[in-house]
Design an enzyme around this catalytic site. Structure first.
Site, PDB file in Angstrom:
ATOM      1  N   SER A 132     -36.348 -42.198 -29.359  1.00 30.06           N
ATOM      2  CA  SER A 132     -36.742 -40.986 -28.715  1.00 30.06           C
ATOM      3  C   SER A 132     -38.066 -40.733 -27.988  1.00 30.06           C
ATOM      4  O   SER A 132     -38.930 -41.334 -28.626  1.00 30.06           O
ATOM      5  CB  SER A 132     -36.569 -39.826 -29.603  1.00 30.06           C
ATOM      6  OG  SER A 132     -37.021 -38.421 -29.141  1.00 30.06           O
ATOM      7  N   TYR A 145     -39.679 -35.205 -36.808  1.00 28.43           N
ATOM      8  CA  TYR A 145     -38.541 -35.865 -36.399  1.00 28.43           C
ATOM      9  C   TYR A 145     -39.475 -36.951 -35.359  1.00 28.43           C
ATOM     10  O   TYR A 145     -39.184 -38.055 -35.134  1.00 28.43           O
ATOM     11  CB  TYR A 145     -37.786 -34.764 -35.277  1.00 28.43           C
ATOM     12  CG  TYR A 145     -36.822 -35.873 -34.571  1.00 28.43           C
ATOM     13  CD1 TYR A 145     -35.616 -36.513 -34.881  1.00 28.43           C
ATOM     14  CD2 TYR A 145     -37.017 -35.795 -33.180  1.00 28.43           C
ATOM     15  CE1 TYR A 145     -34.838 -37.229 -33.988  1.00 28.43           C
ATOM     16  CE2 TYR A 145     -36.410 -36.497 -32.249  1.00 28.43           C
ATOM     17  CZ  TYR A 145     -35.047 -37.176 -32.651  1.00 28.43           C
ATOM     18  OH  TYR A 145     -34.494 -37.731 -31.880  1.00 28.43           O
TER      19      TYR A 145
HETATM   20  N1  LIG Z   1     -29.655 -36.076 -27.748  1.00 26.80           N
HETATM   21  C1  LIG Z   1     -30.850 -36.125 -27.273  1.00 26.80           C
HETATM   22  O1  LIG Z   1     -31.250 -35.608 -26.228  1.00 26.80           O
HETATM   23  C2  LIG Z   1     -31.498 -37.156 -28.033  1.00 26.80           C
HETATM   24  C3  LIG Z   1     -32.705 -37.434 -27.347  1.00 26.80           C
HETATM   25  C4  LIG Z   1     -33.531 -38.393 -27.999  1.00 26.80           C
HETATM   26  C5  LIG Z   1     -33.009 -39.182 -28.920  1.00 26.80           C
HETATM   27  N2  LIG Z   1     -31.897 -38.966 -29.279  1.00 26.80           N
HETATM   28  C6  LIG Z   1     -31.446 -39.910 -30.347  1.00 26.80           C
HETATM   29  O2  LIG Z   1     -30.243 -40.241 -30.100  1.00 26.80           O
HETATM   30  C7  LIG Z   1     -29.115 -40.475 -31.481  1.00 26.80           C
HETATM   31  C8  LIG Z   1     -28.084 -39.543 -31.155  1.00 26.80           C
HETATM   32  O3  LIG Z   1     -28.311 -38.330 -30.954  1.00 26.80           O
HETATM   33  P1  LIG Z   1     -27.296 -36.952 -30.585  1.00 26.80           P
HETATM   34  O4  LIG Z   1     -27.742 -35.976 -29.727  1.00 26.80           O
HETATM   35  O5  LIG Z   1     -26.103 -37.835 -30.788  1.00 26.80           O
HETATM   36  O6  LIG Z   1     -27.375 -36.635 -32.247  1.00 26.80           O
HETATM   37  P2  LIG Z   1     -26.590 -35.844 -33.040  1.00 26.80           P
HETATM   38  O7  LIG Z   1     -25.378 -35.279 -32.603  1.00 26.80           O
HETATM   39  O8  LIG Z   1     -27.210 -35.033 -34.469  1.00 26.80           O
HETATM   40  O9  LIG Z   1     -25.671 -37.104 -33.933  1.00 26.80           O
HETATM   41  C9  LIG Z   1     -26.322 -37.948 -35.052  1.00 26.80           C
HETATM   42  C10 LIG Z   1     -25.189 -38.703 -35.750  1.00 26.80           C
HETATM   43  O10 LIG Z   1     -26.042 -39.138 -36.935  1.00 26.80           O
HETATM   44  C11 LIG Z   1     -25.569 -39.001 -37.999  1.00 26.80           C
HETATM   45  N3  LIG Z   1     -26.023 -38.895 -39.239  1.00 26.80           N
HETATM   46  C12 LIG Z   1     -27.243 -38.190 -39.683  1.00 26.80           C
HETATM   47  N4  LIG Z   1     -27.714 -38.545 -40.973  1.00 26.80           N
HETATM   48  C13 LIG Z   1     -26.811 -39.549 -41.208  1.00 26.80           C
HETATM   49  C14 LIG Z   1     -26.884 -40.600 -42.466  1.00 26.80           C
HETATM   50  N5  LIG Z   1     -27.626 -40.272 -43.463  1.00 26.80           N
HETATM   51  N6  LIG Z   1     -25.922 -41.537 -42.530  1.00 26.80           N
HETATM   52  C15 LIG Z   1     -25.249 -41.621 -41.388  1.00 26.80           C
HETATM   53  N7  LIG Z   1     -25.172 -40.971 -40.151  1.00 26.80           N
HETATM   54  C16 LIG Z   1     -26.169 -40.065 -40.165  1.00 26.80           C
HETATM   55  C17 LIG Z   1     -24.709 -37.491 -37.901  1.00 26.80           C
HETATM   56  O11 LIG Z   1     -23.749 -37.152 -38.906  1.00 26.80           O
HETATM   57  P3  LIG Z   1     -23.600 -35.892 -39.409  1.00 26.80           P
HETATM   58  O12 LIG Z   1     -22.579 -35.178 -38.143  1.00 26.80           O
HETATM   59  O13 LIG Z   1     -22.844 -35.989 -40.663  1.00 26.80           O
HETATM   60  O14 LIG Z   1     -24.880 -35.072 -39.666  1.00 26.80           O
HETATM   61  C18 LIG Z   1     -24.489 -37.592 -36.419  1.00 26.80           C
HETATM   62  O15 LIG Z   1     -23.227 -38.105 -36.273  1.00 26.80           O
HETATM   63  C19 LIG Z   1     -30.234 -40.209 -32.355  1.00 26.80           C
HETATM   64  O16 LIG Z   1     -30.795 -41.233 -32.906  1.00 26.80           O
HETATM   65  C20 LIG Z   1     -31.133 -39.293 -31.944  1.00 26.80           C
HETATM   66  O17 LIG Z   1     -32.329 -39.135 -32.468  1.00 26.80           O
HETATM   67  C21 LIG Z   1     -31.195 -37.948 -28.841  1.00 26.80           C
END
Ligand SMILES: NC(=O)c1ccc[n+]([C@@H]2O[C@H](COP(=O)([O-])OP(=O)(O)OC[C@H]3O[C@@H](n4cnc5c(N)ncnc54)[C@H](OP(=O)(O)O)[C@@H]3O)[C@@H](O)[C@H]2O)c1
Length: 252
Positions: A132, A145
């Site tokens: 990120s 985070y």
């Molecule tokens: N969206 C953005 O703008 C953004 C920006 C920068 C970086 N990122 C990175 O991109 C990635 C995906 O983002 P996103 O927006 O799709 O996030 P998200 O909607 O929060 O999805 C994250 C996923 O990780 C899972 N997770 C959390 N804890 C876990 C664990 N202990 N074991 C296995 N799975 C687990 C969650 O499962 P649950 O549903 O069960 O909680 C969810 O399926 C992440 O690494 C995030 O940090 C996102």
């Protein structure tokens, strides 16, 4: 690494999240098999994938997944947790520990379990770590985070060296805002509904760039303008790109 005909495993696949886009695009790019994993596998709804239970904080689920998905040649470490409202001074230490245990040590547990699997893959396979732009910036409410992602960025760079001997390529994906369901909810909560739409990049676009980066063997992919600005700002001394950017966007 060639994605056509590959076998990929994606962590953190859920409804409307980046993991889902990764799984879908890998299939669209001709992966022979895609393991879509989650700690709540019942939420996975991607046609054509093999669903596995994998919780980053649970060794037994990780080891079992590594046994069941022993043909993996691309590991996409996408899963991560964040709890809005975190900060170092007043935040709950248990939440901070959970963030590091998931985003740093959880990712590491998966890499350790899959390193021998990748070593057996043709050419050593590849790892894509989803990071990120918060690794290079700070924003009140996301500080812990961000620190966990900074540690994950450093670890990604170290693992690239440590895995070079077995030929495993390691790519870090850094970006600021992708329009996943959770990010849209977060953006709406801080700025008002739809107010940040113009600066949120489509998840498909970021996933496409990331997979192009894996195919090209890139060590790092900057997925949006925010990541480009955050990285450039590092040489200016500490300042918050997010705060400056938010101040511009959120002013009435
Ligand atoms: N969206 C953005 O703008 C953004 C920006 C920068 C970086 N990122 C990175 O991109 C990635 C995906 O983002 P996103 O927006 O799709 O996030 P998200 O909607 O929060 O999805 C994250 C996923 O990780 C899972 N997770 C959390 N804890 C876990 C664990 N202990 N074991 C296995 N799975 C687990 C969650 O499962 P649950 O549903 O069960 O909680 C969810 O399926 C992440 O690494 C995030 O940090 C996102």
């Amino acid at each position: 690494m060639k994605l056509q005909g590959s076998t990929a495993l994606v962590t953190g696949v859920g409804a409307g999240n980046l993991g889902q886009y990764f799984a879908q695009q890998l299939i669209a790019r001709g992966a022979a098999k895609v393991y879509a994993t989650a700690r709540r596998p019942g939420l996975i709804n991607v046609p054509g994938v093999e669903v596995l239970h994998l919780d980053l904080t649970n060794d037994a689920t990780i080891e079992k997944a590594a046994r069941l998905a022993a043909d993996t040649d691309l590991l996409v470490n996408n899963a991560s947790m964040f709890e809005a409202g975190d900060n170092f001074l007043h935040g709950d230490l248990e939440v901070m520990q959970r963030a590091f245990d998931t985003n740093v040590f959880g990712t590491l547990r998966v890499v350790r379990a899959f390193a021998p699997v990748l070593a057996r893959a043709d050419g050593g396979g590849a790892i894509l770590n989803v990071l990120s732009a918060m690794a290079w910036s700070n924003f009140q409410g996301l500080n812990v985070y961000g620190a966990s992602k900074a540690a994950a960025w450093s670890m990604t760079n170290a693992l690239r060296e440590e895995l070079a001997g077995q030929g495993t390529q390691v790519t870090g994906l850094v970006f600021g805002m992708a329009g996943t369901r959770s990010m849209r909810d977060f953006a709406d909560s801080i700025a008002g509904r739809g107010a940040l739409d113009a600066v949120i990049t489509a998840p498909e676009e970021i996933v496409d760039m990331a997979l192009d980066g894996v195919e090209a063997g890139s060590p790092e992919v900057l997925g949006d303008q925010l990541a480009i600005e955050a990285k450039a700002a590092l040489s200016d001394g500490p300042r918050s790109v997010y705060a400056e950017w938010a101040a511009k966007l959120l002013q009435p």
